[in-house]
Design an enzyme around this catalytic site. Structure first.
Site, PDB file in Angstrom:
ATOM      1  N   HIS A  48     -29.213  21.631   6.951  1.00 49.58           N
ATOM      2  CA  HIS A  48     -30.106  20.505   7.285  1.00 49.58           C
ATOM      3  C   HIS A  48     -31.033  20.875   8.434  1.00 49.58           C
ATOM      4  O   HIS A  48     -30.781  20.451   9.562  1.00 49.58           O
ATOM      5  CB  HIS A  48     -29.280  19.280   7.666  1.00 49.58           C
ATOM      6  CG  HIS A  48     -30.031  17.994   7.611  1.00 49.58           C
ATOM      7  ND1 HIS A  48     -30.728  17.474   8.683  1.00 49.58           N
ATOM      8  CD2 HIS A  48     -30.204  17.113   6.610  1.00 49.58           C
ATOM      9  CE1 HIS A  48     -31.265  16.319   8.346  1.00 49.58           C
ATOM     10  NE2 HIS A  48     -30.968  16.081   7.098  1.00 49.58           N
ATOM     11  N   ILE A  54     -32.569  20.083  11.972  1.00 49.76           N
ATOM     12  CA  ILE A  54     -32.670  18.725  12.508  1.00 49.76           C
ATOM     13  C   ILE A  54     -31.308  18.052  12.342  1.00 49.76           C
ATOM     14  O   ILE A  54     -30.698  18.126  11.274  1.00 49.76           O
ATOM     15  CB  ILE A  54     -33.746  17.913  11.755  1.00 49.76           C
ATOM     16  CG1 ILE A  54     -35.135  18.543  11.956  1.00 49.76           C
ATOM     17  CG2 ILE A  54     -33.763  16.464  12.212  1.00 49.76           C
ATOM     18  CD1 ILE A  54     -36.207  17.939  11.094  1.00 49.76           C
ATOM     19  N   GLY A  57     -29.776  12.014  10.606  1.00 51.75           N
ATOM     20  CA  GLY A  57     -29.814  10.675  11.190  1.00 51.75           C
ATOM     21  C   GLY A  57     -28.487   9.954  11.096  1.00 51.75           C
ATOM     22  O   GLY A  57     -28.110   9.240  12.025  1.00 51.75           O
ATOM     23  N   VAL A  58     -27.769  10.133  10.003  1.00 48.69           N
ATOM     24  CA  VAL A  58     -26.481   9.449   9.862  1.00 48.69           C
ATOM     25  C   VAL A  58     -25.498   9.915  10.927  1.00 48.69           C
ATOM     26  O   VAL A  58     -24.626   9.145  11.343  1.00 48.69           O
ATOM     27  CB  VAL A  58     -25.879   9.612   8.448  1.00 48.69           C
ATOM     28  CG1 VAL A  58     -26.748   8.932   7.414  1.00 48.69           C
ATOM     29  CG2 VAL A  58     -25.659  11.057   8.088  1.00 48.69           C
ATOM     30  N   GLU A  62     -23.545   7.809  13.715  1.00 45.13           N
ATOM     31  CA  GLU A  62     -22.102   7.994  13.919  1.00 45.13           C
ATOM     32  C   GLU A  62     -21.791   8.276  15.388  1.00 45.13           C
ATOM     33  O   GLU A  62     -20.822   7.744  15.931  1.00 45.13           O
ATOM     34  CB  GLU A  62     -21.578   9.123  13.036  1.00 45.13           C
ATOM     35  CG  GLU A  62     -20.129   9.498  13.276  1.00 45.13           C
ATOM     36  CD  GLU A  62     -19.110   8.417  12.921  1.00 45.13           C
ATOM     37  OE1 GLU A  62     -18.001   8.442  13.488  1.00 45.13           O
ATOM     38  OE2 GLU A  62     -19.413   7.553  12.067  1.00 45.13           O
TER      39      GLU A  62
END
Length: 145
Positions: A48, A54, A57-58, A62
């Site tokens: 990723h 990067i 986002g999840v 979290e």
């Protein structure tokens, strides 16, 4: 201030899913601040994205939920070893403002908005170099195990 050994008492997460390195400020029932040092060695960077790493986002969400969970545990005076867990129950009003990259320090802040029958609502934000990376309303559910 809360260092990693104490954080491990409040979170059941372990490598590679522990996303809080330090708690810098905590006021029971009110707010918490902490951070995650983002290293290129994180396993998610392999995919990723290989040429443009990067933080997903999840995982930022979290990380903010984990920090919020610590605040919840401290507020009720219990820990996971006491048979209590806090699950991520939802995220609303999520906005990503800038990417989080290897070498960044993801500074997070969370404030209690409300708590009712074991459901906690937190207002959270994550910053890098004082620039907002993400904002979200995080919900956690407190459960006995």
């Amino acid at each position: 201030m809360m260092y990693i050994n104490e954080i491990l008492e409040y979170l059941p997460h372990r490598y590679p899913f522990l996303l809080v390195d330090r708690v810098t400020d905590i006021e029971s029932g009110k707010s918490i601040k902490g951070y995650k040092n983002v290293s290129f060695n994180e396993p998610f960077f392999e995919g990723h994205f290989p040429d443009n790493p990067i933080m997903p986002g999840v995982l930022i969400i979290e990380a903010m939920a984990q920090l919020s969970g610590i605040l919840g545990f401290v507020t009720v005076g219990r820990k996971p070893v006491d048979g209590l867990v806090q699950y991520l129950a939802g995220a609303r009003k999520v906005r990503f403002k800038r990417p989080v990259r290897p070498g960044d320090q993801l500074c997070m802040e969370s404030e209690v908005v409300s708590t009712k029958r074991g459901i906690w609502k937190f207002e959270c934000r994550a910053l890098v170099n004082n620039e907002v990376a993400c904002v979200a309303e995080i919900l956690t559910a407190e459960r006995e195990v």
